[in-house]
Motif scaffolding. Structure first.
Motif, PDB file in Angstrom:
ATOM      1  N   ALA A 154      34.823 -34.924  10.829  1.00  0.00           N
ATOM      2  CA  ALA A 154      33.364 -34.752  11.233  1.00  0.00           C
ATOM      3  C   ALA A 154      32.333 -34.871  10.403  1.00  0.00           C
ATOM      4  O   ALA A 154      32.304 -34.423   9.272  1.00  0.00           O
ATOM      5  CB  ALA A 154      33.106 -33.390  11.701  1.00  0.00           C
ATOM      6  N   GLY A 155      31.174 -35.751  10.688  1.00  0.00           N
ATOM      7  CA  GLY A 155      30.028 -35.926   9.887  1.00  0.00           C
ATOM      8  C   GLY A 155      30.082 -37.387   9.015  1.00  0.00           C
ATOM      9  O   GLY A 155      29.321 -37.729   8.394  1.00  0.00           O
ATOM     10  N   VAL A 156      31.233 -37.776   9.288  1.00  0.00           N
ATOM     11  CA  VAL A 156      31.527 -39.239   8.726  1.00  0.00           C
ATOM     12  C   VAL A 156      31.759 -40.179   9.805  1.00  0.00           C
ATOM     13  O   VAL A 156      32.977 -39.856  10.678  1.00  0.00           O
ATOM     14  CB  VAL A 156      32.458 -39.100   7.559  1.00  0.00           C
ATOM     15  N   ARG A 157      31.284 -41.541   9.673  1.00  0.00           N
ATOM     16  CA  ARG A 157      31.687 -42.591  10.564  1.00  0.00           C
ATOM     17  C   ARG A 157      32.775 -43.235  10.054  1.00  0.00           C
ATOM     18  O   ARG A 157      32.474 -44.022   8.917  1.00  0.00           O
ATOM     19  CB  ARG A 157      30.447 -43.193  11.092  1.00  0.00           C
ATOM     20  N   VAL A 158      33.921 -43.445  10.363  1.00  0.00           N
ATOM     21  CA  VAL A 158      35.039 -44.321   9.699  1.00  0.00           C
ATOM     22  C   VAL A 158      35.199 -45.638  10.712  1.00  0.00           C
ATOM     23  O   VAL A 158      35.194 -45.664  11.916  1.00  0.00           O
ATOM     24  CB  VAL A 158      36.181 -43.422   9.973  1.00  0.00           C
ATOM     25  N   VAL A 159      35.264 -46.495   9.473  1.00  0.00           N
ATOM     26  CA  VAL A 159      35.343 -47.785  10.134  1.00  0.00           C
ATOM     27  C   VAL A 159      36.649 -48.404   9.518  1.00  0.00           C
ATOM     28  O   VAL A 159      36.801 -48.496   8.370  1.00  0.00           O
ATOM     29  CB  VAL A 159      34.119 -48.791   9.531  1.00  0.00           C
ATOM     30  N   ARG A 160      37.556 -48.745  10.594  1.00  0.00           N
ATOM     31  CA  ARG A 160      39.056 -49.133  10.234  1.00  0.00           C
ATOM     32  C   ARG A 160      39.001 -50.592  10.245  1.00  0.00           C
ATOM     33  O   ARG A 160      38.796 -51.270  11.325  1.00  0.00           O
ATOM     34  CB  ARG A 160      40.077 -48.632  11.000  1.00  0.00           C
ATOM     35  N   ALA A 161      38.950 -51.463   9.334  1.00  0.00           N
ATOM     36  CA  ALA A 161      38.717 -52.533   9.068  1.00  0.00           C
ATOM     37  C   ALA A 161      40.199 -53.309   9.543  1.00  0.00           C
ATOM     38  O   ALA A 161      41.209 -53.128   9.326  1.00  0.00           O
ATOM     39  CB  ALA A 161      38.569 -53.341   7.818  1.00  0.00           C
TER      40      ALA A 161
END
Length: 299
Positions: free
Chosen positions: A239-246
């Protein structure tokens, strides 16, 4: 400087005795400031309706003016927590309805006032919920100066308004940051990425010094994007972080994220010690910081 308690019979909150912070700080020249531990107020910003202002009752300090819901901080209370609590008490602002974006502090040494500027994320109607509010209203930005403003808010409003278009975002090259410390991360890449995400989430809640982002103001709460690649993509969301999975190369995903954010008018900082990647994101108009910029959040 002296501390002066409220006068006998002065109006109290409806829900019990005063907090020890409810007292006047009086400077050597006789000027009075409310809040033994300082004070804080909330500037809630709604993209459709403007900002939430409070018409203060006549008996309050600088009464019959318009300003922010706010008041004295409790001992040990953070500036953000104080502003949100006071806004709930005076204007019925629901918990979770706003997200802090930045913090501006007026500090004269013996006393300070923190303005917490927060975006409305869940629309709400303000409710007069204690005796300190005579009226509450959403006021369009262009109309704020037409109101008889509390002198403190009047002095700070031009600076606050100038910062309202600023929306910072930080994009983190997780592989580069994790790899900057030889702590055995290669044995569990997803676990190492997960620890980084948790540390960043903690920092997101505390805010980032404006100087570290090259911005005005005092503390900002940027939107955090963390790019994971390879086995690190197995780390769970936080929560609180936008995770980008390449899906492919992590560098390309970082550049794409920076491009999307800068195109949207955001103030973007990319965290990486990769010189080639730093040059690519600077060409987009983003700032670049080395991995050491984040090392303190990893513990």
């Amino acid at each position: 400087m002296t501390i002066v308690p409220p006068a006998p019979g002065e109006p109290r909150r409806p829900d019990g005795p005063r907090d020890p912070g409810d007292a006047w700080v009086v400077s050597d020249d006789g000027a009075k400031y409310w809040g033994r531990f300082g004070a804080a107020g909330l500037l809630a910003v709604d993209p459709e309706r403007g900002v939430l202002l409070q018409h203060r009752v006549a008996w309050s300090h600088h009464g019959d003016t318009w300003g922010l819901p706010g008041g004295a901080r409790h001992e040990g209370e953070s500036q953000c927590d104080a502003a949100l609590r006071e806004a709930a008490e005076e204007a019925g602002v629901p918990g979770g309805a706003v997200a802090p974006r930045f913090l501006s502090v007026f500090d004269i040494g013996i006393w300070s006032y923190a303005t917490v500027v927060a975006d409305v994320v869940v629309p709400f109607e303000p409710v007069i919920s204690d005796p300190e509010s005579r009226e509450l209203a959403w006021v369009p930005l262009d109309a704020v100066d037409d109101y008889p403003l509390h002198p403190g808010f009047a002095a700070s409003w031009p600076m606050l308004r100038a910062l309202l278009p600023v929306r910072p975002a930080v994009v983190v090259d997780a592989a580069n940051v994790v790899g900057s410390v030889p702590d055995g991360w290669w044995n569990d890449r997803a676990g190492a990425a997960g620890r980084l995400l948790e540390a960043i989430a903690a920092r997101a809640g505390e805010g980032t010094d404006a100087a570290d982002l090259g911005l005005s103001g005092d503390v900002w709460f940027p939107e955090w994007h963390v790019v994971l690649e390879g086995d690190a993509r197995g780390a769970g969301d936080v929560a609180g972080v936008r995770v980008v999975r390449a899906d492919g190369a992590g560098d390309d995903a970082i550049v794409a994220a920076a491009q999307e954010l800068t195109d949207a008018g955001r103030s973007v900082t990319v965290v990486t010690s990769d010189r080639g990647l730093a040059e690519r994101v600077r060409a987009l108009g983003a700032a670049a910081r080395g991995a050491g910029w984040l090392r303190d959040v990893r513990g």
